[in-house]
Design an enzyme around this catalytic site. Sequence first.
Site: not given
Length: 298
Positions: A62, A80
């Site tokens: 993570r 994006y």
Amino acid sequence: MSTEVAEYWEDDSEGKAGIILSGGERIEADLVVAADGIRSPARKYVLGYSDKPKPSGYAVYRAWFDAAEQGVDKDPMTSYMCKDGDVFHGWIGQDVHMLTSSSHGGKTISWVITHKDDTELQDIWSFPGKMEDVLEVVKGWDPRCAAMLSKAPSCIDWKLIVHDPLPTWISKSARVILIGDAAHPFLPTSVQGASQAIEDGVTLAVVLQLAGKGQVTLAVKAWENLRYQRVRKSQLMGEAVRDKWHRVKPGDRGEDLDMPRPEWLFGFDAEAHAYSSYEDTANEIAQNGYRLPTLPPS
Ligand SMILES: Cc1cc2nc3c(=O)[nH]c(=O)nc-3n(C[C@H](O)[C@H](O)[C@H](O)COP(=O)(O)OP(=O)(O)OC[C@H]3O[C@@H](n4cnc5c(N)ncnc54)[C@H](O)[C@@H]3O)c2cc1C
């Protein structure tokens, strides 16, 4: 605040409970609500034994970081994530999945990869992740995955642990209770840990208000009854999502792979439910006595 709870106590005859802080200060109350998280020290007090966590067989890599600082907005393979505000993308592979999301209007990035992990459970569940191991997981995947992962300045490797459902969340005298992760830790694929902790709190507030100071123990018994099966059902949903994603076959796609958003979970008003159900639940317990909660039918 910033003070450790060292001990819990309750006195049935006095109808009181309390805590002793690490500095020795003793605090008395009608009810102690132990919201002390997944490693809950209060759990042992409430259960009367140590409930050992079990490895889930999975861990998560993570990371979260600033998009501009790490050049996410400049790289055509990753921009994006920043262009149109907050977005969320997921990739599913063989017994592994990767989720990446942007927040704060596309300014902050986080990603998580849930992967197989068969290492033995130690006292520490969180380690610095090695980026070469992370990139190995997505070798041969959509190149946008490696591009985004590489942007992170560092990551953690976090073991996912599970607890069997606790037999109860309330102590012998019903004056010390477990709430949130202390009572019911969740897998990340549930996306429900904080939500269910908040529902616990809302429900508890309502039942205590309705019961009044003289019936605190009846209120918490009713609270456990109102919460237990719903929490377990949402835990099981998280396990089902993980299994669905991790047992995916080539060619599986479409809505079947979406994160489920069932009405029973997302359309639920915990406060209204507590107001409408408390009286019947409390009456049933007052008349027939307290029974340990039961698991939902499988
Ligand atoms: C990586 C990750 C992603 C997540 N994503 C989501 C999500 O998208 N949606 C969602 O709903 N949930 C999510 N969760 C789960 C959510 O964060 C937890 O379920 C939630 O924080 C539980 O709240 P809690 O108050 O019960 O416990 P915690 O937030 O763990 O708080 C417990 C507190 O008790 C304190 N404490 C412990 N022992 C003592 C002591 N002896 N004395 C004093 N204080 C003590 C701790 O320091 C801590 O501050 C995620 C969790 C993780 C790890």
